[in-house]
Design a protein around this motif. Structure first.
Motif, PDB file in Angstrom:
ATOM      1  N   GLY A   8      -1.537   3.434   7.107  1.00 11.01           N
ATOM      2  CA  GLY A   8      -0.505   4.011   7.968  1.00 11.01           C
ATOM      3  C   GLY A   8       0.555   2.981   8.299  1.00 11.01           C
ATOM      4  N   ASN A   9       1.806   3.398   8.209  1.00 12.68           N
ATOM      5  CA  ASN A   9       2.938   2.571   8.629  1.00 12.68           C
ATOM      6  C   ASN A   9       3.524   3.246   9.860  1.00 12.68           C
ATOM      7  N   TRP A  10       3.228   2.674  11.024  1.00 12.16           N
ATOM      8  CA  TRP A  10       3.635   3.332  12.277  1.00 12.16           C
ATOM      9  C   TRP A  10       5.119   3.124  12.577  1.00 12.16           C
ATOM     10  N   LYS A  11       5.781   2.255  11.858  1.00  8.51           N
ATOM     11  CA  LYS A  11       7.202   1.939  12.086  1.00  8.51           C
ATOM     12  C   LYS A  11       7.418   1.588  13.573  1.00  8.51           C
ATOM     13  N   MET A  12       8.563   2.011  14.149  1.00  8.71           N
ATOM     14  CA  MET A  12       8.868   1.628  15.546  1.00  8.71           C
ATOM     15  C   MET A  12       8.465   2.786  16.468  1.00  8.71           C
ATOM     16  N   GLY A  94       9.489  -5.404   1.625  1.00 10.03           N
ATOM     17  CA  GLY A  94      10.433  -4.655   0.790  1.00 10.03           C
ATOM     18  C   GLY A  94      10.450  -3.165   1.063  1.00 10.03           C
ATOM     19  N   HIS A  95      10.021  -2.757   2.275  1.00  9.42           N
ATOM     20  CA  HIS A  95      10.106  -1.324   2.594  1.00  9.42           C
ATOM     21  C   HIS A  95      11.569  -0.884   2.444  1.00  9.42           C
ATOM     22  N   SER A  96      11.770   0.359   2.052  1.00 12.06           N
ATOM     23  CA  SER A  96      13.155   0.807   1.789  1.00 12.06           C
ATOM     24  C   SER A  96      14.024   0.706   3.038  1.00 12.06           C
ATOM     25  N   TYR A 166       4.704   2.737  -4.356  1.00 14.25           N
ATOM     26  CA  TYR A 166       5.870   3.422  -4.932  1.00 14.25           C
ATOM     27  C   TYR A 166       6.338   4.450  -3.916  1.00 14.25           C
ATOM     28  N   GLU A 167       7.532   4.219  -3.382  1.00 13.67           N
ATOM     29  CA  GLU A 167       8.063   5.094  -2.349  1.00 13.67           C
ATOM     30  C   GLU A 167       9.481   5.526  -2.719  1.00 13.67           C
ATOM     31  N   PRO A 168       9.603   6.689  -3.370  1.00 17.24           N
ATOM     32  CA  PRO A 168      10.958   7.173  -3.649  1.00 17.24           C
ATOM     33  C   PRO A 168      11.692   7.388  -2.324  1.00 17.24           C
ATOM     34  N   TRP A 170      14.136   9.046  -1.394  1.00 18.64           N
ATOM     35  CA  TRP A 170      14.503  10.426  -1.050  1.00 18.64           C
ATOM     36  C   TRP A 170      13.322  11.210  -0.477  1.00 18.64           C
ATOM     37  N   ALA A 171      12.132  10.661  -0.559  1.00 17.56           N
ATOM     38  CA  ALA A 171      10.943  11.366  -0.050  1.00 17.56           C
ATOM     39  C   ALA A 171      10.467  10.792   1.278  1.00 17.56           C
ATOM     40  N   ILE A 172      11.089   9.700   1.737  1.00 16.09           N
ATOM     41  CA  ILE A 172      10.578   9.038   2.945  1.00 16.09           C
ATOM     42  C   ILE A 172      11.151   9.691   4.193  1.00 16.09           C
ATOM     43  N   GLY A 173      10.260  10.256   4.985  1.00 17.30           N
ATOM     44  CA  GLY A 173      10.659  10.859   6.258  1.00 17.30           C
ATOM     45  C   GLY A 173      11.516  12.100   6.110  1.00 17.30           C
ATOM     46  N   THR A 174      11.593  12.659   4.916  1.00 17.92           N
ATOM     47  CA  THR A 174      12.476  13.799   4.674  1.00 17.92           C
ATOM     48  C   THR A 174      11.711  15.109   4.566  1.00 17.92           C
ATOM     49  N   TYR A 210       1.131   5.697  -3.371  1.00 21.01           N
ATOM     50  CA  TYR A 210       2.329   6.534  -3.308  1.00 21.01           C
ATOM     51  C   TYR A 210       2.728   6.651  -1.832  1.00 21.01           C
ATOM     52  N   GLY A 211       4.013   6.675  -1.558  1.00 22.74           N
ATOM     53  CA  GLY A 211       4.486   6.913  -0.192  1.00 22.74           C
ATOM     54  C   GLY A 211       5.716   7.790  -0.200  1.00 22.74           C
ATOM     55  N   GLY A 212       5.793   8.687   0.771  1.00 25.77           N
ATOM     56  CA  GLY A 212       6.948   9.588   0.882  1.00 25.77           C
ATOM     57  C   GLY A 212       6.465  10.962   1.283  1.00 25.77           C
ATOM     58  N   SER A 213       6.465  11.205   2.627  1.00 23.50           N
ATOM     59  CA  SER A 213       6.064  12.511   3.173  1.00 23.50           C
ATOM     60  C   SER A 213       4.665  12.932   2.710  1.00 23.50           C
ATOM     61  N   VAL A 214       3.753  11.970   2.688  1.00 21.50           N
ATOM     62  CA  VAL A 214       2.345  12.319   2.427  1.00 21.50           C
ATOM     63  C   VAL A 214       1.818  13.059   3.654  1.00 21.50           C
ATOM     64  N   LYS A 215       1.145  14.169   3.401  1.00 24.71           N
ATOM     65  CA  LYS A 215       0.631  15.026   4.480  1.00 24.71           C
ATOM     66  C   LYS A 215      -0.792  15.459   4.131  1.00 24.71           C
ATOM     67  N   ALA A 231      -2.236   5.771  -0.584  1.00 26.08           N
ATOM     68  CA  ALA A 231      -0.967   6.210  -0.006  1.00 26.08           C
ATOM     69  C   ALA A 231      -0.552   5.292   1.131  1.00 26.08           C
ATOM     70  N   LEU A 232       0.759   5.108   1.233  1.00 28.14           N
ATOM     71  CA  LEU A 232       1.344   4.479   2.414  1.00 28.14           C
ATOM     72  C   LEU A 232       1.965   5.634   3.190  1.00 28.14           C
ATOM     73  N   VAL A 233       1.480   5.840   4.403  1.00 27.89           N
ATOM     74  CA  VAL A 233       1.794   7.070   5.141  1.00 27.89           C
ATOM     75  C   VAL A 233       2.560   6.727   6.412  1.00 27.89           C
ATOM     76  N   GLY A 234       3.763   7.276   6.545  1.00 26.74           N
ATOM     77  CA  GLY A 234       4.561   7.025   7.742  1.00 26.74           C
ATOM     78  C   GLY A 234       4.218   8.015   8.843  1.00 26.74           C
ATOM     79  N   GLY A 235       5.080   8.999   9.028  1.00 29.57           N
ATOM     80  CA  GLY A 235       4.972   9.945  10.149  1.00 29.57           C
ATOM     81  C   GLY A 235       3.585  10.540  10.329  1.00 29.57           C
ATOM     82  N   ALA A 236       2.962  10.928   9.236  1.00 27.99           N
ATOM     83  CA  ALA A 236       1.677  11.633   9.339  1.00 27.99           C
ATOM     84  C   ALA A 236       0.517  10.706   9.715  1.00 27.99           C
TER      85      ALA A 236
HETATM   86  C1  PEP Z   1       6.999   5.116   4.864  1.00 26.51           C
HETATM   87  O1  PEP Z   1       7.822   4.835   5.697  1.00 26.51           O
HETATM   88  O2  PEP Z   1       6.414   4.202   4.249  1.00 26.51           O
HETATM   89  C2  PEP Z   1       6.734   6.528   4.604  1.00 26.51           C
HETATM   90  C3  PEP Z   1       6.161   6.836   3.477  1.00 26.51           C
HETATM   91  O3  PEP Z   1       7.136   7.422   5.556  1.00 26.51           O
HETATM   92  P1  PEP Z   1       6.814   9.002   5.608  1.00 26.51           P
HETATM   93  O4  PEP Z   1       5.353   9.183   5.247  1.00 26.51           O
HETATM   94  O5  PEP Z   1       7.094   9.429   7.009  1.00 26.51           O
HETATM   95  O6  PEP Z   1       7.699   9.670   4.590  1.00 26.51           O
END
Ligand code: PEP
Length: 256
Positions: A8-12, A94-96, A166-168, A170-174, A210-215, A231-236
Motif C-alpha cells: 500500500g502507498n498511503w501517499k499524503m 520514481g513514483h509518477s 509498472y504504473e501507467p 493514466w491509471a493512477i488515481g483515475t 502492477y499499480g494503477g486503480s487496483v481494487k 501490486a502497488l496500491v494507492g487509494g484502495a
Molecule cells: C499509486 O499511487 O501508486 C497508485 C497505484 O495509486 P492508485 O491505486 O490510487 O491508482
C-alpha cells in the motif's frame, strides 16, 4: 517462484490514529496470508508509529521517497539512513507523482536507487507511461528508458533486490485500470529487458508489481497474469477491509 508482493502507498493521507489502526489491521491480514508479502508505505511522519504497530508481525514497511544524500541542508527531505534507522525495509522511488509533479529526472532517481542500496534499503522503482505517450505508441520507449536508467550501474546482486512497479500514469488515481492483457504485455516487455541487461535467471527473479486503480474486484485477474507479481496500491490500500480483500484476491490470482 517469485513471492507475490502487495504494498500500500498511503501517499499524503490519514492521521496518526488512522495510520496505527490501518497498520494493525493490515498486519493481521499479513499474518493470515503469509504466501504473499504485504507492505505499507505511510507518510514519513507516521513511519515510527506504523513500524511499532508492525513490529513482530509479517507486515513490512517502506518510505514513500528519499533524498540521494546522507544528510545536510535539504529542508523538508528525508535521508536513506533515517528510513533505515527507523526500521524501513523498502523505499518507493520514481513514483509518477515524484517524476511529473515534482520534476524528478531519471538521473536523480538513479542516484536514489544507488543511495537506497548504500543505506540498506530495497527500492520499489516505479516506471510507466503517460496517457499521451501510450496514445503515441511510446509505451515501450518510455518504460525502456525508466528501466535502463533506473538500473544503470547496478550489480546483478543489487538488480535482483529491486522491485519494479509498472504504473501507467493514466491509471493512477483515475479509476481506469490497465486490462490484465495490457499490463501483462508491458510486464513481459520489462522482463525481457532485464534478460538483455543481465540474464534470463535474473529476469525471472525480479518481482514486477502492477499499480494503477487496483481494487478488490480487479486484483485476481491482474495477478493471474504470469508476469504480474503483485501490486502497488494507492487509494484502495487506505481501507483495511478493502486492502485485506485485495491481498486475498492477489493470493487467489496466483493460485495460493
Ligand atoms: C499509486 O499511487 O501508486 C497508485 C497505484 O495509486 P492508485 O491505486 O490510487 O491508482
Amino acid at each position: 517462484m517469485r513471492k507475490p508482493f502487495l504494498c500500500g502507498n498511503w501517499k499524503m493521507n490519514t492521521n496518526r490514529a488512522g495510520a496505527v489502526a490501518l497498520a494493525a489491521a493490515t498486519a493481521k491480514t499479513a499474518g493470515r496470508i503469509q504466501a504473499v508479502e504485504v507492505g505499507v508505505c505511510p507518510p514519513a511522519c507516521y513511519l515510527e508509529a506504523v513500524l511499532a504497530a508492525a513490529k513482530g508481525t509479517a507486515l513490512v514497511v517502506g518510505g514513500q521517497n528519499m533524498h540521494t544524500d546522507v544528510g545536510g541542508a535539504f529542508t523538508g527531505e528525508i535521508a536513506g539512513p533515517m528510513l533505515k534507522d527507523l526500521g524501513c525495509t523498502y523505499v518507493i522511488l520514481g513514483h509518477s507523482e515524484r517524476r511529473h509533479v515534482f520534476g524528478e529526472t531519471d538521473e536523480f532517481i538513479s542516484k536514489k536507487v544507488h543511495a537506497a542500496f548504500q543505506f540498506g534499503l530495497r527500492p520499489i522503482l516505479c516506471v510507466g507511461e503517460k496517457l499521451e505517450e501510450r496514445q503515441a505508441r511510446e509505451t515501450e520507449a518510455v518504460v525502456r528508458r525508466h528501466v535502463t536508467r533506473g538500473f544503470a550501474g547496478l550489480s546483478k546482486e543489487q538488480a535482483g533486490q529491486v522491485v519494479i512497479a509498472y504504473e501507467p500514469v493514466w491509471a493512477i488515481g483515475t479509476g481506469l485500470t490497465a486490462t490484465p492483457q495490457q499490463a501483462q504485455e508491458v510486464h513481459a516487455f520489462i522482463r525481457a529487458m532485464l534478460a538483455l541487461l543481465y540474464d534470463a535467471a535474473l529476469a525471472q527473479q525480479v518481482r514486477i508489481q502492477y499499480g494503477g486503480s487496483v481494487k478488490p474486484d480487479n486484483t485476481r485477474d491482474l495477478l493471474a497474469q504470469p508476469d504480474i507479481d503483485g501490486a502497488l496500491v494507492g487509494g484502495a490500500s487506505l481501507k483495511a477491509d478493502g486492502f485485506a480483500t485485495i491481498i486475498a484476491e492477489g493470493a487467489k490470482g496466483k493460485g495460493l
